[in-house]
Scaffold this motif. Structure first.
Motif, PDB file in Angstrom:
ATOM      1  N   ALA A  34       0.814  -1.221   0.000  1.00  0.00           N
ATOM      2  CA  ALA A  34       0.000   0.000   0.000  1.00  0.00           C
ATOM      3  C   ALA A  34       0.843   1.266   0.000  1.00  0.00           C
ATOM      4  CB  ALA A  34      -0.935   0.005   1.215  1.00  0.00           C
ATOM      5  N   SER A  37       1.832   2.840  -3.474  1.00  0.00           N
ATOM      6  CA  SER A  37       0.667   3.401  -4.161  1.00  0.00           C
ATOM      7  C   SER A  37       0.179   4.674  -3.481  1.00  0.00           C
ATOM      8  CB  SER A  37      -0.455   2.361  -4.207  1.00  0.00           C
ATOM      9  OG  SER A  37      -0.048   1.207  -4.912  1.00  0.00           O
ATOM     10  N   SER A  40       2.366   7.608  -4.394  1.00  0.00           N
ATOM     11  CA  SER A  40       2.626   7.720  -5.822  1.00  0.00           C
ATOM     12  C   SER A  40       2.350   9.136  -6.326  1.00  0.00           C
ATOM     13  CB  SER A  40       1.751   6.726  -6.595  1.00  0.00           C
ATOM     14  OG  SER A  40       1.952   6.846  -7.981  1.00  0.00           O
ATOM     15  N   VAL A 113      -0.499   5.886 -16.418  1.00  0.00           N
ATOM     16  CA  VAL A 113      -0.743   6.863 -15.360  1.00  0.00           C
ATOM     17  C   VAL A 113      -0.115   8.203 -15.728  1.00  0.00           C
ATOM     18  CG1 VAL A 113      -0.325   7.421 -12.942  1.00  0.00           C
ATOM     19  CG2 VAL A 113      -0.927   5.084 -13.590  1.00  0.00           C
ATOM     20  N   ALA A 148       0.005  -4.732 -16.022  1.00  0.00           N
ATOM     21  CA  ALA A 148       0.053  -4.405 -14.595  1.00  0.00           C
ATOM     22  C   ALA A 148      -0.227  -5.635 -13.742  1.00  0.00           C
ATOM     23  CB  ALA A 148      -0.957  -3.303 -14.289  1.00  0.00           C
ATOM     24  N   PRO A 248       5.968  -4.701  -5.351  1.00  0.00           N
ATOM     25  CA  PRO A 248       5.370  -3.365  -5.215  1.00  0.00           C
ATOM     26  C   PRO A 248       6.240  -2.247  -5.769  1.00  0.00           C
ATOM     27  CG  PRO A 248       6.097  -4.189  -3.078  1.00  0.00           C
ATOM     28  CD  PRO A 248       6.221  -5.319  -4.031  1.00  0.00           C
ATOM     29  N   THR A 253       2.491  -0.953 -12.464  1.00  0.00           N
ATOM     30  CA  THR A 253       1.136  -0.405 -12.419  1.00  0.00           C
ATOM     31  C   THR A 253       1.106   1.087 -12.742  1.00  0.00           C
ATOM     32  OG1 THR A 253       1.347  -0.011 -10.041  1.00  0.00           O
ATOM     33  CG2 THR A 253       0.379  -2.111 -10.736  1.00  0.00           C
ATOM     34  N   SER A 254       2.250   1.754 -12.715  1.00  0.00           N
ATOM     35  CA  SER A 254       2.283   3.192 -13.020  1.00  0.00           C
ATOM     36  C   SER A 254       3.529   3.501 -13.831  1.00  0.00           C
ATOM     37  CB  SER A 254       2.253   4.005 -11.720  1.00  0.00           C
ATOM     38  OG  SER A 254       3.318   3.615 -10.853  1.00  0.00           O
ATOM     39  N   LEU A 259       7.175   6.477  -8.132  1.00  0.00           N
ATOM     40  CA  LEU A 259       7.448   5.903  -6.820  1.00  0.00           C
ATOM     41  C   LEU A 259       8.342   6.835  -6.008  1.00  0.00           C
ATOM     42  CD1 LEU A 259       8.178   2.231  -7.932  1.00  0.00           C
ATOM     43  CD2 LEU A 259       6.084   3.080  -6.861  1.00  0.00           C
TER      44      LEU A 259
END
Length: 331
Positions: A34, A37, A40, A113, A148, A248, A253-254, A259
């Protein structure tokens, strides 16, 4: 209850210790997945900008005020040069300050993203600004969900392979052969699903499968080597690093630049992050920008083989010592 049963019961940890341990593990898992994210946001995302010098300076000031430290702008001569930087993966997008109609160039295949963020900025800067996706994601997967979601199977594939081989295969050399074979078959299978069924990949199927195979092989061989040297503790430690840090912090995912600073660099030095960057490059950018992540994956493969070699030497040394001791006793 017998004396042995009493002794076994005393060796077991108290219930409160077990509960505290499980709570700690759960908390670590939550933080690992978590925290990246939740924190982010853009950090020095490379963007190209072209246009008259006064207009370029004005845009730099506006972006610096709107998102301090969010973008790293590089001035280019014209739109063609901006497109080239995007296609070479030197920039995630570009701002073209044309006197007739400003244009924002994005590359959703490089990071959906970031592309969405640039689209929002275009509306704030000029309501008439045109948005062009230079390197779009496939029509069958316009949000990049397949890529992703593929981060976790890559990590789990390597961990499961290492765990299963250590339990089911006795010979160390056969474990290594099994890990390499599984990496190849797993890469071919996952690439086929993502490219031909889900439509998440483009480009060369064998190229995409090769990157996935390198990732699975890098993880599984490293974990096999750690288990060979350190036993179950080595396997657990390696699995925790790949799962709690590699997955992670992969940026799949982005984007790595979304990050937290420092952690993004670490993520790209681990197999999942390197594999994600290499897959985007090979699948959508004709291999541009794939050199560094492929070098990282190669280094992990070599490290895994080296650890397995050290484990084999150590096991051979252990086997030789008892023979010498037996010979001495017999003499």
């Amino acid at each position: 209850m017998t004396t042995e049963a009493h002794a076994a019961e005393r060796r077991r940890p108290p219930l409160i210790a077990v509960v505290v341990l499980l709570t700690g593990v759960l908390t670590v898992f939550l933080i690992a997945f978590a925290w990246p994210s939740a924190r982010s946001e853009p950090r020095d995302v490379p963007i190209a900008v072209s246009g008259p010098t006064p207009a370029v300076e004005q845009v730099k000031a506006q972006l610096g005020q709107a998102m301090p430290g969010g973008f790293d702008l590089t001035a280019v001569p014209d739109r063609a040069a901006a497109v080239q930087r995007i296609e070479d993966r030197d920039a995630y997008g570009a701002i073209v300050l044309d006197s007739a109609q400003p244009e924002v160039l994005t590359a959703s295949a490089g990071g959906p993203v970031v592309a969405q963020l640039l689209t929002q900025l275009a509306g704030k800067m000029d309501s008439q600004a045109k948005v062009t996706d230079v390197v779009p994601l496939p029509k069958d997967d316009p949000r990049g969900a397949g890529l992703a979601a593929g981060a976790l199977p890559l990590v789990l594939g390597g961990i499961i392979a290492a765990g299963a081989l250590t339990q089911l295969v006795r010979s160390g050399s056969k474990r290594v052969i099994g890990a390499i074979t599984f990496a190849v078959t797993g890469g071919l299978a996952l690439a086929a699903v993502l490219q031909y069924w889900l439509g998440s990949f483009e480009g060369s199927y064998l190229g995409n499968a090769g990157v996935i195979a390198m990732s699975i092989g890098a993880i599984s061989l490293t974990l096999l080597g750690l288990e060979w040297l350190l036993g179950t503790a080595g396997l657990a430690l390696g699995s925790a690093v790949m799962m709690l840090l590699g997955n992670p912090l992969s940026g799949m995912t982005s984007a790595p630049e979304m990050l937290p600073n420092g952690w993004s660099t670490l993520g790209q030095l681990l197999p999942p992050g390197a594999a994600g960057t290499a897959l985007r490059s090979v699948s959508f950018f004709d291999g541009a920008g794939a050199a560094r992540p492929l070098v990282v994956l190669t280094c992990w493969l070599l490290l895994g083989l080296a650890l397995c070699g050290l484990g084999a030497l150590r096991a051979r040394g252990r086997a030789v010592h008892p023979r010498h001791e037996a010979s001495a006793v017999a003499a």
